[in-house]
Design a protein around this motif. Sequence first.
Motif, PDB file in Angstrom:
ATOM      1  N   ILE A   1       0.814  -1.214   0.000  1.00  0.00           N
ATOM      2  CA  ILE A   1       0.000   0.000   0.000  1.00  0.00           C
ATOM      3  C   ILE A   1       0.851   1.270   0.000  1.00  0.00           C
ATOM      4  O   ILE A   1       1.820   1.394   0.750  1.00  0.00           O
ATOM      5  N   GLY A   2       0.446   2.225  -0.854  1.00  0.00           N
ATOM      6  CA  GLY A   2       1.033   3.557  -0.821  1.00  0.00           C
ATOM      7  C   GLY A   2       2.378   3.711  -1.478  1.00  0.00           C
ATOM      8  O   GLY A   2       3.024   4.751  -1.348  1.00  0.00           O
ATOM      9  N   LYS A   3       2.824   2.702  -2.216  1.00  0.00           N
ATOM     10  CA  LYS A   3       4.142   2.763  -2.856  1.00  0.00           C
ATOM     11  C   LYS A   3       4.016   2.409  -4.334  1.00  0.00           C
ATOM     12  O   LYS A   3       4.689   1.518  -4.846  1.00  0.00           O
TER      13      LYS A   3
ATOM     14  N   LEU B   1       1.977   8.769   7.542  1.00  0.00           N
ATOM     15  CA  LEU B   1       1.088   8.415   8.650  1.00  0.00           C
ATOM     16  C   LEU B   1      -0.247   7.894   8.125  1.00  0.00           C
ATOM     17  O   LEU B   1      -0.777   6.883   8.614  1.00  0.00           O
ATOM     18  N   GLU B   2      -0.772   8.558   7.112  1.00  0.00           N
ATOM     19  CA  GLU B   2      -2.053   8.142   6.532  1.00  0.00           C
ATOM     20  C   GLU B   2      -1.959   6.737   5.939  1.00  0.00           C
ATOM     21  O   GLU B   2      -2.838   5.892   6.161  1.00  0.00           O
TER      22      GLU B   2
ATOM     23  N   ILE C   1      -2.428   0.660   6.148  1.00  0.00           N
ATOM     24  CA  ILE C   1      -1.754  -0.644   6.196  1.00  0.00           C
ATOM     25  C   ILE C   1      -2.194  -1.425   7.424  1.00  0.00           C
ATOM     26  O   ILE C   1      -2.511  -2.623   7.351  1.00  0.00           O
ATOM     27  N   MET C   2      -2.236  -0.757   8.570  1.00  0.00           N
ATOM     28  CA  MET C   2      -2.624  -1.440   9.803  1.00  0.00           C
ATOM     29  C   MET C   2      -4.053  -1.968   9.723  1.00  0.00           C
ATOM     30  O   MET C   2      -4.345  -3.084  10.162  1.00  0.00           O
ATOM     31  N   ARG C   3      -4.960  -1.192   9.150  1.00  0.00           N
ATOM     32  CA  ARG C   3      -6.351  -1.636   9.014  1.00  0.00           C
ATOM     33  C   ARG C   3      -6.468  -2.788   8.020  1.00  0.00           C
ATOM     34  O   ARG C   3      -7.231  -3.734   8.225  1.00  0.00           O
ATOM     35  N   THR C   4      -5.695  -2.708   6.955  1.00  0.00           N
ATOM     36  CA  THR C   4      -5.753  -3.757   5.926  1.00  0.00           C
ATOM     37  C   THR C   4      -5.272  -5.091   6.477  1.00  0.00           C
ATOM     38  O   THR C   4      -5.821  -6.151   6.159  1.00  0.00           O
TER      39      THR C   4
END
Length: 317
Positions: free
Chosen positions: A20-22, A177-178, A183-186
């Motif tokens: 995620i996010g990359k 941070l977002e 990532i933690m929720r996923t």
Amino acid sequence: MGNIQEKMNRIIDNIETVFIGKREVAEMLGLTLICGGHVLIEDIPGVGKTTAAASLAKSIHGSYKRIQFTPDVMPADITGFSMYNQKINEFVYYEGVVMNNIILADEINRTSPKTQSSLLEAMEESRVTVDGNTYELPKPFMVIATQNPIEFLGTYPLPEAQLDRFFIKTQIGYPSLEMAQQIMRTYEKDNPLEKLRPVVEIEDILKMQRDIKEVYICEELVEYILKLVNETRRHPDIQLGASPRCAIHLMFAAKAWAAYAGRDFVIPDDIQKFVIPVTAHRLVMKQQVAEAKGSEEKVLNDIVKKVGIPVKIYEKK
């Protein structure tokens, strides 16, 4: 080149569901794969290197193996070995981890130079030789190697010959941070990697590898690449400049990015985007310069500014 664009977006979108996010890193992995190259990821533990490699393999329906490099890993663990079989009265080849489409060579600099060198033939020629017999590797074949940029105790730096075989060197970095919250929720209740499904087939990748060779690059831009590479050999801060292989890799990276952008021709921006990822890890800086962090990137940026872009407007002839 719309077919490459559509399939590449499908692969990268699929990787992003777990990595995620990359997106830019996912793009680098995907583009290196369709160029038939290999990736070196230099980053700290825990930022998703294994996830990125495994999700790429799953997305293309390819076979995947991870090997944790340690000082006791032997070349035979990589290439495979022959053993005498008494039942059939002959030697039988037992495959090593290289007999997969994508392998993750985790912490490659933690194993001995002898074991590191066992990957050289596989990375360059897509085959291995064991006891005088040559075995072709599956196609496509890609090595994703990692190393820790901070910890040097008990490591064996990769020699220039091996670094030169990596198409691209990249980093992942910490998430924002977002993104960290996402990532933690996923990953809160299960591992989404286990549910990841292929979005293309191996045959699609092989076709894309053939198709990007047809992307047009004019002579002026080929000369532009050669001038950029040649400047690395003349720069006063560089002890060892980029190789001819670097120029070839830079050309194919530009072609792949053009195809990913939906074009069938290369423009100067395609080349400039990959100057650092394709070239920086191949340079050996002079000692007084090497101690400065990011010295390779700074020098390459200076070279890009120095070498003028051809003025002509390039179009497919």
